[in-house]
Scaffold this active site. Structure first.
Site, PDB file in Angstrom:
ATOM      1  N   GLU A 172       0.807  -1.205   0.000  1.00 12.59           N
ATOM      2  CA  GLU A 172       0.000   0.000   0.000  1.00 12.59           C
ATOM      3  C   GLU A 172       0.847   1.266   0.000  1.00 12.59           C
ATOM      4  O   GLU A 172       0.507   2.241  -0.659  1.00 12.59           O
ATOM      5  CB  GLU A 172      -0.928   0.001   1.219  1.00 12.59           C
ATOM      6  CG  GLU A 172      -2.094   0.940   1.020  1.00 12.59           C
ATOM      7  CD  GLU A 172      -2.924   1.106   2.281  1.00 12.59           C
ATOM      8  OE1 GLU A 172      -2.983   0.165   3.072  1.00 12.59           O
ATOM      9  OE2 GLU A 172      -3.499   2.181   2.446  1.00 12.59           O
ATOM     10  N   ASP A 173       1.952   1.253   0.726  1.00 13.52           N
ATOM     11  CA  ASP A 173       2.697   2.495   0.929  1.00 13.52           C
ATOM     12  C   ASP A 173       4.000   2.620   0.145  1.00 13.52           C
ATOM     13  O   ASP A 173       4.662   3.645   0.222  1.00 13.52           O
ATOM     14  CB  ASP A 173       3.017   2.673   2.425  1.00 13.52           C
ATOM     15  CG  ASP A 173       1.745   2.860   3.247  1.00 13.52           C
ATOM     16  OD1 ASP A 173       0.724   3.205   2.630  1.00 13.52           O
ATOM     17  OD2 ASP A 173       1.786   2.657   4.460  1.00 13.52           O
TER      18      ASP A 173
END
Ligand code: MN
Length: 687
Positions: free
Chosen positions: A80-81
């Protein structure tokens, strides 16, 4: 500053998983550190982001999970990051880790939950259904616990939202799974953020009371320990968690001084038999308060919790709660299903003893089975959760929100992208309905696609109320073309017979039902003998609407054929139907090629301006994510109204069928040509 070294992690993990693959753990540690390099946590002292997955892995190791879960914990935010992908994780760490990280990422991407209570149970179910593997839930719980531990520097509003979400979703999940050490901490931390004054109030009351009771508690502990010297036990005093005290005060309207189990004694034994023996001993030592004894060993709680609870009156005249359980039960009380996660994988023989794990797994399977077969959960743009049957489309969603939204639904966006109205909704989709106030109402074609009976009923209702006349006309039309195709000739008398067969009195009702689709033509003509051909008399048109003129006989009623959909100024020809009007086809329409030549009449366009016609366009293109959007955008740029769209995806290609409102064939042809210029379009034709 804490120590975030690999050595500390390895040492902690090894306590629970002695034979962990050190190289693999190190690889995950280094990778997570590298990927999150330069990122910082959202807090005052701007800790490196990596400290978060590191702590999550530590919490997980405390939960007795397996190696795959610990590694997933280290990597849970990478997809996600950072730029790292699920595919890369699978390549480096295998399918299980990839599945767990993917599940965590998907849940993270769900929209924010709203405050409505009705949504919460749905939200929990959605969570479970998306998790698939329970280990995803373990990682999420550890993730949330660490986030709650590091919440203090966030703005008040955000802290409160997280705390509420934690109380609504995460703490109950931890409870359901029996992971109580997480449940308690989540609850107390949420409590502190959500109701700071009440939290402080309870905390100071407990502290005050505790300072008085501490000496007593130590006295009881020593006394009981001595009394039970023949048993192999561990004994300690305990304090109740603030959130549960608060709940007791609120729910049972009890006075603070009435809460017996604010503090208590817990006795851990080696065997179940010892538990009951010790209970007997305790009851000879102190008088039990009647109605306060609970045998959770014989009847475990639904999350697997087992223990004996009793409250006694001590020599100092105060109530004292005593819990008696085995070390094994204590383990389950703290770690719940996670306590056995590793064992379960190791040995099947333990399975029998752990019936409740089966119950829990069933519970999860139940939820996901139901979801898989008949329920999905989607979001409104505001974050409300709506549950719909599987296979539902945006129109079902629209009618679920409101009839008006359904009746005026002109398009839909899923997660921000335009989709066709027959798109099948998926779990977690954010659905936005585009409402067109000027829309006349639902299309009859929707009945073919909608899944919910609610939407179906509302569409039928609308059609009946508003489109009666045109549906009767459509019914007549359908009836005629069916007869024409099957070479059936039919008289008024025979129509009456057909009506009788279906117990219908009026012509109107008969044709309405055909038009609306509840009476199928194939059913009507089933078993019907072929009917003798009869001479047709042309019906004279009452008023000249004259979009098309029939040569020689300019007053005859004409209708555009549905099959080829002619628009001005296509090459057209008229066909005299059995009902007596003239059906207008394109000259190259496939459907008329085989019809008897003597019923054709010459027709030409007249007075065609000022009315809208529908052009059908067939497109085949490369199946790329933006293709549909490009086509829709082009229609918008041409200032044309899109009145229908459907798609069929193949592996590499996508087939798009458009229905566009146009004034004449020139507009349609221009659009067709422009669509051809889109990169990746193989063909674009009118049909
Ligand atoms: Mn995280």
């Amino acid at each position: 500053m804490n120590d975030y070294s690999f050595e500390r992690l390895l040492e902690t993990v090894k306590k629970k998983i002695p034979n962990i693959n050190e190289d693999r753990l190190k690889k995950a540690y280094e990778l997570s550190k590298k990927l999150h390099e330069g990122q910082v946590r959202e807090c005052k002292n701007h800790l490196p982001y990596f400290t978060h997955p590191y702590e999550v892995a530590l919490i997980l190791s405390e939960m007795n999970v397996d190696e795959e879960t610990i590694i997933s914990g280290l990597l849970h935010d990478t997809v996600e990051d950072t730029d790292y992908t699920i595919e890369e994780i699978e390549k480096e760490f295998g399918k299980t880790v990839a599945t767990i990280v993917n599940g965590v990422t998907k849940i993270d991407l769900l929209p924010q939950m709203t405050k409505e209570a009705a949504d919460i149970e749905n939200m929990r179910k959605l969570f479970i259904s998306m998790a698939k593997d329970l280990r995803v839930v373990f990682v999420k719980l550890a993730d949330r616990l660490h986030n709650m531990r590091t919440l203090d520097d966030l703005p008040k509003e955000k802290r409160e939202r997280k705390a509420k979400e934690t109380l609504d979703i995460y703490a109950p999940l931890a409870h359901r799974l029996g992971i109580n050490f997480i449940k308690w901490e989540l609850e107390d931390r949420s409590f502190k953020n959500l109701y700071p004054e009440k939290y402080q109030e309870i905390k100071s009351m407990v502290t005050k009371k505790l300072s008085k009771r501490k000496a007593n508690l130590e006295y009881y502990r020593t006394k009981i320990e001595k009394f039970l010297k023949n048993y192999n036990i561990r004994i300690y005093g305990r304090i109740k968690h603030f959130w549960s005290i608060y709940n007791k005060l609120v729910n049972k309207e009890k006075d603070f001084n009435d809460i017996y189990d604010l503090t208590g004694i817990r006795i851990l034994t080696k065997s179940k038999a010892d538990c009951y023996a010790i209970l007997g001993e305790i009851h000879t030592l102190y008088k039990p308060i009647s109605g306060r004894f609970k045998d959770y060993i014989a009847t475990p709680k639904s999350n697997g919790y087992q223990s004996l609870h009793t409250t006694v009156i001590t020599e100092m005249g105060e109530p004292l709660e005593i819990q008696i359980r085995t070390e094994e039960m204590e383990n389950v009380a703290n770690y719940g299903i996670a306590a056995h996660w590793v064992y379960k994988a190791r040995s099947k023989s333990i399975k029998k003893e752990l019936k409740w794990i089966g119950i829990l797994l069933d519970w999860q399977r139940d939820i996901s089975r139901n979801l898989e077969f008949d329920e999905i959960f989607v979001f409104t743009p505001r974050g409300n959760v709506i549950s719909l049957p599987k296979g539902s489309i945006p129109i079902d969603f629209a009618y679920r929100i409101h009839s008006y939204i359904g009746n005026h639904c002109s398009g839909a966006k899923i997660n921000g992208n335009m989709v066709p109205l027959n798109y099948r909704l998926k779990d977690g989709d954010v659905v936005e309905i585009i409402v067109d106030k000027n829309m006349k109402g639902p299309s009859i074609d929707w009945l073919k696609f909608v899944k919910t009976s609610g939407a179906r009923a509302k569409i039928r209702r609308f059609l009946k109320d508003n489109l009666k006349d045109s549906l009767i006309e459509k019914g007549k039309n359908d009836f005629d073309s069916y007869c024409k195709n099957k070479n059936i000739n039919i008289t008024k008398k025979e129509i009456k017979k057909l009506k009788d067969k279906f117990d219908i009195k009026e012509d109107e009702e008969f044709f309405f039902k055909i038009g609306e689709g509840s009476l199928l033509l194939s059913k009507i003509f089933k078993d019907l003998e072929p009917i003798e051909e009869k001479e047709i008399k042309l019906v004279k048109q009452k008023a000249v609407k004259g979009k098309v003129l029939v040569e020689g006989n300019e007053n005859f009623e004409t209708k555009m054929a549905k099959c080829c959909n002619p628009i001005p100024y296509d090459d057209i020809i008229g066909y005299v139907t059995l009902s007596g009007y003239i059906s207008i086809h394109k000259k190259n329409c496939k459907n008329i090629q085989s019809l008897s030549k003597d019923r054709f009449v010459k027709v030409r366009w007249a007075n065609a301006e000022g009315t809208n016609y529908y052009a059908n366009i067939d497109i085949e293109a490369v199946n790329s994510s933006g293709m549909l959007n490009k086509v829709i955008e082009l229609v918008n740029n041409e200032k044309l109204n899109l009145s229908g769209i459907s798609t069929k995806e193949f592996d590499d290609t996508i087939r798009i069928l458009l229905k566009v409102e146009v004034k004449n064939s020139e507009q349609a042809d221009t659009l067709v040509k422009k669509i051809k210029t889109i990169d990746g379009v193989f063909y674009s034709i009118r049909y």
